[in-house]
Design an enzyme around this catalytic site. Sequence first.
Site, PDB file in Angstrom:
ATOM      1  N   LYS A  56       0.883  -1.337   0.071  1.00  0.00           N
ATOM      2  CA  LYS A  56       0.283  -0.173  -0.050  1.00  0.00           C
ATOM      3  C   LYS A  56       1.029   1.166  -0.034  1.00  0.00           C
ATOM      4  O   LYS A  56       1.614   1.504   0.939  1.00  0.00           O
ATOM      5  CB  LYS A  56      -0.900  -0.069   1.257  1.00  0.00           C
ATOM      6  CG  LYS A  56      -1.951   1.157   1.040  1.00  0.00           C
ATOM      7  CD  LYS A  56      -2.432   1.342   2.536  1.00  0.00           C
ATOM      8  CE  LYS A  56      -3.084   3.015   2.561  1.00  0.00           C
ATOM      9  NZ  LYS A  56      -3.675   3.487   3.916  1.00  0.00           N
ATOM     10  N   THR A  58      -8.727   3.479  12.699  1.00  0.00           N
ATOM     11  CA  THR A  58      -9.150   4.042  13.701  1.00  0.00           C
ATOM     12  C   THR A  58     -10.738   3.594  14.012  1.00  0.00           C
ATOM     13  O   THR A  58     -10.786   3.553  15.337  1.00  0.00           O
ATOM     14  CB  THR A  58      -9.037   5.525  13.237  1.00  0.00           C
ATOM     15  OG1 THR A  58      -7.822   5.735  13.032  1.00  0.00           O
ATOM     16  CG2 THR A  58      -9.299   6.336  14.558  1.00  0.00           C
TER      17      THR A  58
END
Length: 334
Positions: free
Chosen positions: A177, A287
Amino acid sequence: MNADGTIQVRINGEHRRVLAGITIADLALELGLDPAKVAVERNLEVVPRSTLKDVIVEDGDDYEIVHFVGGGDHAPAVDDDSWTVAGRTFRSRLIVGTGKYKDFAQNAAAVEASGAEIVTVAVRRVNVSDPSAPVLMDYIDPKKITYLPNTAGCFDAESAIRTLRLAREAGGWDLVKLEVLGEARTLYPDMVETLRATEILAKEGFLPMVYCVDDPIAAKRLEDAGAVAIMPLGAPIGSGLGIQNRVTIRLIVEGTKLPVLVDAGVGTASEASAAMELGCAGVLMNTAIAEAKNPIMMAAAMKAAVESGRLAYRAGRMGRRMYADPSSPLAGLI
């Protein structure tokens, strides 16, 4: 070489004295590290793991030694609704991060509850002062869960490329990524540097899944540059604001042959479902799960949301109408 037969080197920013004539593999063992589980950069050049036992440590060498840190059974789908990126097929469309959890055990439990088959991992320096400290691999087995090394915290193409070269050496991963950030306040991607890094990485044989702005033109340029997946932000990283521009996300999905995954900004299950209803191949989040009051329960909620959103997209939404349309026929009304 000193009178005591030692030389001075720098390891992860700290000066150390080691015996002259030892190999890098010996150096790793002396530090209490398994050479098979780390990647080594010597004087800004990655040292192939296969040569660690042959390369002699020289006086004045500067070493970076890194490994991966945090950053079950899956319920069967209604049918075979897998997705593919760079020739690799997965059933789960939820990718989760490995940061912000209270410990590795909680992280591992959340991954299991999410059903995720891919986790993103950051590349950080080995703690040479405490080599016995727990590491992510002790809790999340890379033989069972695909590790997706990322470039979190990189603000230019060079540092991102350097990080991923070390990541490939550490674990052999070429599916990565890529994110290159523009500045620290918004953590928005710098698309000029992102495009440059994508081109270089693709030429070196990497398969970059790329974090980007929610811009269909930028997405097309990334596809042309060699990206294997487009990962537009829904909202700023860690904000939990949800998808701010569904129109452009939808345009990106319609305008590329690559898988599109919403990356960043999802805060709760309904927002993950919304991303899937737009036709995205998947959703990446960290998160939203890690900072939930109950991360394990939220991971399970996100799993269900991604699956239901995907089913709704495949089923096909009813058309929107400006006025009411009765469900019951009026014929035969008493």
